[in-house]
Design a protein around this motif. Sequence first.
Motif, PDB file in Angstrom:
ATOM      1  N   ARG A 195      24.200  25.855  34.782  1.00 42.55           N
ATOM      2  CA  ARG A 195      23.152  25.984  33.765  1.00 42.55           C
ATOM      3  C   ARG A 195      21.862  26.541  34.388  1.00 42.55           C
ATOM      4  NH1 ARG A 195      20.026  22.065  32.961  1.00 42.55           N
ATOM      5  NH2 ARG A 195      21.515  20.548  33.795  1.00 42.55           N
ATOM      6  N   ILE A 196      21.490  25.997  35.558  1.00 45.54           N
ATOM      7  CA  ILE A 196      20.251  26.433  36.204  1.00 45.54           C
ATOM      8  C   ILE A 196      20.372  27.880  36.700  1.00 45.54           C
ATOM      9  CG2 ILE A 196      18.610  25.916  38.057  1.00 45.54           C
ATOM     10  CD1 ILE A 196      19.555  22.990  37.883  1.00 45.54           C
ATOM     11  N   SER A 197      21.555  28.224  37.243  1.00 46.72           N
ATOM     12  CA  SER A 197      21.779  29.602  37.689  1.00 46.72           C
ATOM     13  C   SER A 197      21.675  30.561  36.507  1.00 46.72           C
ATOM     14  CB  SER A 197      23.163  29.711  38.356  1.00 46.72           C
ATOM     15  OG  SER A 197      23.506  31.058  38.582  1.00 46.72           O
ATOM     16  N   GLY A 198      22.223  30.142  35.363  1.00 43.93           N
ATOM     17  CA  GLY A 198      22.161  30.965  34.154  1.00 43.93           C
ATOM     18  C   GLY A 198      20.728  31.201  33.702  1.00 43.93           C
ATOM     19  N   GLN A 199      19.916  30.129  33.781  1.00 43.06           N
ATOM     20  CA  GLN A 199      18.495  30.260  33.410  1.00 43.06           C
ATOM     21  C   GLN A 199      17.775  31.218  34.359  1.00 43.06           C
ATOM     22  OE1 GLN A 199      17.204  26.197  33.553  1.00 43.06           O
ATOM     23  NE2 GLN A 199      18.035  25.688  31.524  1.00 43.06           N
ATOM     24  N   ALA A 200      18.052  31.054  35.670  1.00 48.14           N
ATOM     25  CA  ALA A 200      17.418  31.925  36.672  1.00 48.14           C
ATOM     26  C   ALA A 200      17.799  33.376  36.418  1.00 48.14           C
ATOM     27  CB  ALA A 200      17.831  31.498  38.081  1.00 48.14           C
ATOM     28  N   ALA A 201      19.063  33.586  36.039  1.00 45.52           N
ATOM     29  CA  ALA A 201      19.527  34.946  35.762  1.00 45.52           C
ATOM     30  C   ALA A 201      18.692  35.567  34.653  1.00 45.52           C
ATOM     31  CB  ALA A 201      21.007  34.928  35.384  1.00 45.52           C
ATOM     32  N   GLU A 202      18.470  34.778  33.588  1.00 50.06           N
ATOM     33  CA  GLU A 202      17.688  35.306  32.462  1.00 50.06           C
ATOM     34  C   GLU A 202      16.238  35.544  32.817  1.00 50.06           C
ATOM     35  OE1 GLU A 202      17.901  33.380  28.588  1.00 50.06           O
ATOM     36  OE2 GLU A 202      20.094  33.489  28.752  1.00 50.06           O
ATOM     37  N   GLU A 203      15.657  34.575  33.538  1.00 48.74           N
ATOM     38  CA  GLU A 203      14.232  34.668  33.835  1.00 48.74           C
ATOM     39  C   GLU A 203      13.905  35.756  34.855  1.00 48.74           C
ATOM     40  OE1 GLU A 203      12.808  30.740  34.897  1.00 48.74           O
ATOM     41  OE2 GLU A 203      13.570  29.955  32.983  1.00 48.74           O
ATOM     42  N   HIS A 204      14.787  35.934  35.851  1.00 55.04           N
ATOM     43  CA  HIS A 204      14.446  36.839  36.947  1.00 55.04           C
ATOM     44  C   HIS A 204      15.325  38.077  37.018  1.00 55.04           C
ATOM     45  CE1 HIS A 204      11.846  33.589  38.184  1.00 55.04           C
ATOM     46  NE2 HIS A 204      12.879  32.770  38.293  1.00 55.04           N
ATOM     47  N   GLY A 205      16.126  38.325  35.974  1.00 58.43           N
ATOM     48  CA  GLY A 205      16.956  39.528  35.961  1.00 58.43           C
ATOM     49  C   GLY A 205      18.018  39.547  37.043  1.00 58.43           C
ATOM     50  N   LEU A 206      18.614  38.368  37.313  1.00 60.64           N
ATOM     51  CA  LEU A 206      19.698  38.313  38.299  1.00 60.64           C
ATOM     52  C   LEU A 206      21.033  38.481  37.569  1.00 60.64           C
ATOM     53  CD1 LEU A 206      18.525  35.041  40.145  1.00 60.64           C
ATOM     54  CD2 LEU A 206      17.760  37.383  40.577  1.00 60.64           C
ATOM     55  N   PHE A 207      22.036  39.013  38.259  1.00 59.75           N
ATOM     56  CA  PHE A 207      23.360  39.156  37.670  1.00 59.75           C
ATOM     57  C   PHE A 207      24.219  37.977  38.121  1.00 59.75           C
ATOM     58  CE2 PHE A 207      27.656  41.158  37.285  1.00 59.75           C
ATOM     59  CZ  PHE A 207      27.612  41.362  35.909  1.00 59.75           C
ATOM     60  N   ASP A 208      24.665  37.169  37.156  1.00 59.43           N
ATOM     61  CA  ASP A 208      25.411  35.942  37.458  1.00 59.43           C
ATOM     62  C   ASP A 208      26.889  36.284  37.646  1.00 59.43           C
ATOM     63  OD1 ASP A 208      26.721  33.449  37.426  1.00 59.43           O
ATOM     64  OD2 ASP A 208      25.155  32.553  36.187  1.00 59.43           O
ATOM     65  N   VAL A 209      27.382  36.072  38.866  1.00 57.84           N
ATOM     66  CA  VAL A 209      28.781  36.415  39.151  1.00 57.84           C
ATOM     67  C   VAL A 209      29.696  35.182  39.159  1.00 57.84           C
ATOM     68  CG1 VAL A 209      28.398  38.625  40.308  1.00 57.84           C
ATOM     69  CG2 VAL A 209      28.275  36.536  41.649  1.00 57.84           C
ATOM     70  N   SER A 210      29.375  34.187  38.303  1.00 59.51           N
ATOM     71  CA  SER A 210      30.275  33.037  38.118  1.00 59.51           C
ATOM     72  C   SER A 210      31.661  33.535  37.770  1.00 59.51           C
ATOM     73  CB  SER A 210      29.806  32.183  36.935  1.00 59.51           C
ATOM     74  OG  SER A 210      28.532  31.706  37.138  1.00 59.51           O
ATOM     75  N   THR A 211      32.676  32.853  38.307  1.00 53.85           N
ATOM     76  CA  THR A 211      34.019  33.378  38.133  1.00 53.85           C
ATOM     77  C   THR A 211      34.458  33.414  36.670  1.00 53.85           C
ATOM     78  OG1 THR A 211      36.255  33.363  39.034  1.00 53.85           O
ATOM     79  CG2 THR A 211      35.341  31.208  38.440  1.00 53.85           C
ATOM     80  N   LEU A 212      35.078  34.511  36.302  1.00 54.10           N
ATOM     81  CA  LEU A 212      35.571  34.819  34.955  1.00 54.10           C
ATOM     82  C   LEU A 212      34.449  35.060  33.945  1.00 54.10           C
ATOM     83  CD1 LEU A 212      38.627  32.412  34.780  1.00 54.10           C
ATOM     84  CD2 LEU A 212      38.729  34.897  34.903  1.00 54.10           C
ATOM     85  N   LYS A 213      33.204  34.751  34.346  1.00 56.23           N
ATOM     86  CA  LYS A 213      32.082  35.109  33.480  1.00 56.23           C
ATOM     87  C   LYS A 213      31.648  36.530  33.777  1.00 56.23           C
ATOM     88  CE  LYS A 213      30.574  30.418  32.578  1.00 56.23           C
ATOM     89  NZ  LYS A 213      29.535  29.402  32.792  1.00 56.23           N
ATOM     90  N   GLU A 214      32.143  37.064  34.906  1.00 56.42           N
ATOM     91  CA  GLU A 214      32.114  38.512  35.116  1.00 56.42           C
ATOM     92  C   GLU A 214      33.566  38.883  35.392  1.00 56.42           C
ATOM     93  OE1 GLU A 214      32.233  40.669  38.265  1.00 56.42           O
ATOM     94  OE2 GLU A 214      33.566  39.003  38.728  1.00 56.42           O
ATOM     95  N   PRO A 215      33.961  40.116  35.081  1.00 56.56           N
ATOM     96  CA  PRO A 215      35.400  40.427  35.002  1.00 56.56           C
ATOM     97  C   PRO A 215      36.094  40.773  36.317  1.00 56.56           C
ATOM     98  CG  PRO A 215      34.024  41.936  33.669  1.00 56.56           C
ATOM     99  CD  PRO A 215      33.119  41.188  34.560  1.00 56.56           C
ATOM    100  N   TYR A 216      35.405  40.790  37.464  1.00 55.58           N
ATOM    101  CA  TYR A 216      36.029  41.419  38.625  1.00 55.58           C
ATOM    102  C   TYR A 216      36.454  40.486  39.755  1.00 55.58           C
ATOM    103  CZ  TYR A 216      34.520  45.412  35.977  1.00 55.58           C
ATOM    104  OH  TYR A 216      34.349  46.304  34.951  1.00 55.58           O
ATOM    105  N   ARG A 217      35.933  39.245  39.763  1.00 50.79           N
ATOM    106  CA  ARG A 217      36.432  38.335  40.795  1.00 50.79           C
ATOM    107  C   ARG A 217      37.931  38.115  40.629  1.00 50.79           C
ATOM    108  NH1 ARG A 217      32.296  33.349  41.370  1.00 50.79           N
ATOM    109  NH2 ARG A 217      34.079  32.473  42.481  1.00 50.79           N
ATOM    110  N   VAL A 218      38.377  38.024  39.390  1.00 50.34           N
ATOM    111  CA  VAL A 218      39.817  37.828  39.145  1.00 50.34           C
ATOM    112  C   VAL A 218      40.627  39.032  39.628  1.00 50.34           C
ATOM    113  CG1 VAL A 218      39.768  38.671  36.745  1.00 50.34           C
ATOM    114  CG2 VAL A 218      41.529  37.051  37.439  1.00 50.34           C
TER     115      VAL A 218
END
Length: 400
Positions: A195-218
């Motif tokens: 949750r906190i990483s997601g907030q940081a992503a929104e606030e600071h323009g970071l790309f969240d690479v949580s697994t399966l929440k982006e398509p390429y780790r799989v």
Amino acid sequence: MSDRTTFRSQITHLECSLSGETASHEFPHRLSPKNGKPYLARYDLTKAAETLTKDSLAGREPNMWRYREVMPVIDPSNIVTLGEGFTPLHVAGRLGPYLGMSSLLIKDEGVNPTGSFKARGLSAAVSKARELGQMKLTMPSAGNAAGAMSAYAAAAGIEAHVYMPSDAPMANQIECLAYGAVLNLVDGFITDAGRISGQAAEEHGLFDVSTLKEPYRVEGKKTMGYEIVEQLGFEIPDVVIYPTGGGTGIIGIWKALDEMEKLGWIGIERPRMICVQAEGCSPLVNAYKKGEEFADPFPNPATLAAGMRVPSAVGDFLVIRAVRESGGTALTVTDDQMIESVRDMARFEGIFPAPEGGATLSALQMLLDSGEVGKDERVVLLNTGSALKYLDVLGPVLGL
Ligand SMILES: *Cc1c(COP(=O)(O)O)cnc(C)c1O
């Protein structure tokens, strides 16, 4: 390195894993905006089959990028590699006979860069992020994923932010700092860190690479499936036993089998996929046993296997589907069983597995006892990481 430029990625688009809705692979997507489910990468496999032939593999580089046509990176100069993948598939020459088995194999992912198979997923995700111009990454992680992201981000010259529960193994905290990542310790579970990483992503323009929440780790993790089949001379094993957290590896291996059938490498036969979770954190096993398609979050997750301490998984339905369609099963093991198995794999095979890897051996013993796995079947255990990343946790319980 010539093969990296000769063979091209045949990625065509992304496809929602639940609804089938499509999206372009040329933009940095995360979950499907319509239903919040993962996108999966799709390829022109007819075209890929022209160059990705069994014969062509012999001369290719011994890492997971050997399967270039079915990997998502288009410009080879964007590939960030530390030599991940093409790990050994050992014949368990002493442990097999000890268990009365004729064909027990261990895929040792502990020899990957950063000491776990998370290297595969993050090599793919960081490479594709670079290709899409994403130069600031963030991730919640209970352990090995953070170290892998930090290492590949360092190699790529990309900024990395990590949100980690403060009880994560010491090695994971230290390696992130060494790789130059910004480490934020969170008092709470991996879901809180998420949750906190997601907030940081929104606030600071970071790309969240949580697994399966982006398509390429799989896509990185699916290469385990390609390798197992290639290393068995293009045959499939009878059973694959996988220590499951978010389940990216199971989903990836299942996807690879489907792709390999379309490439003409294998037929319609499949291994039985076995999902192992810790008794103290088993949302997917519970859902499987109840006959459900999606899993309820697991309250108060507790296990020393940090990689399996995942109380809710965005790809839950994909794991459960793969297990069911394959005719496999899902079961839990205790931390004590895992520790016993860590010891057994180490003293019989010279492989010192992460507790997660130990869990696969514990599960195998239960399945042999119940008769669900036969002693003459060809079984692959996935040792997903090295015990050396868990010494602070394992030392005391191994009596050292
Ligand atoms: C992350 C991790 C797992 C679980 O992997 P998933 O594919 O997310 O289920 C298992 N073992 C180790 C060592 C890990 O780091």
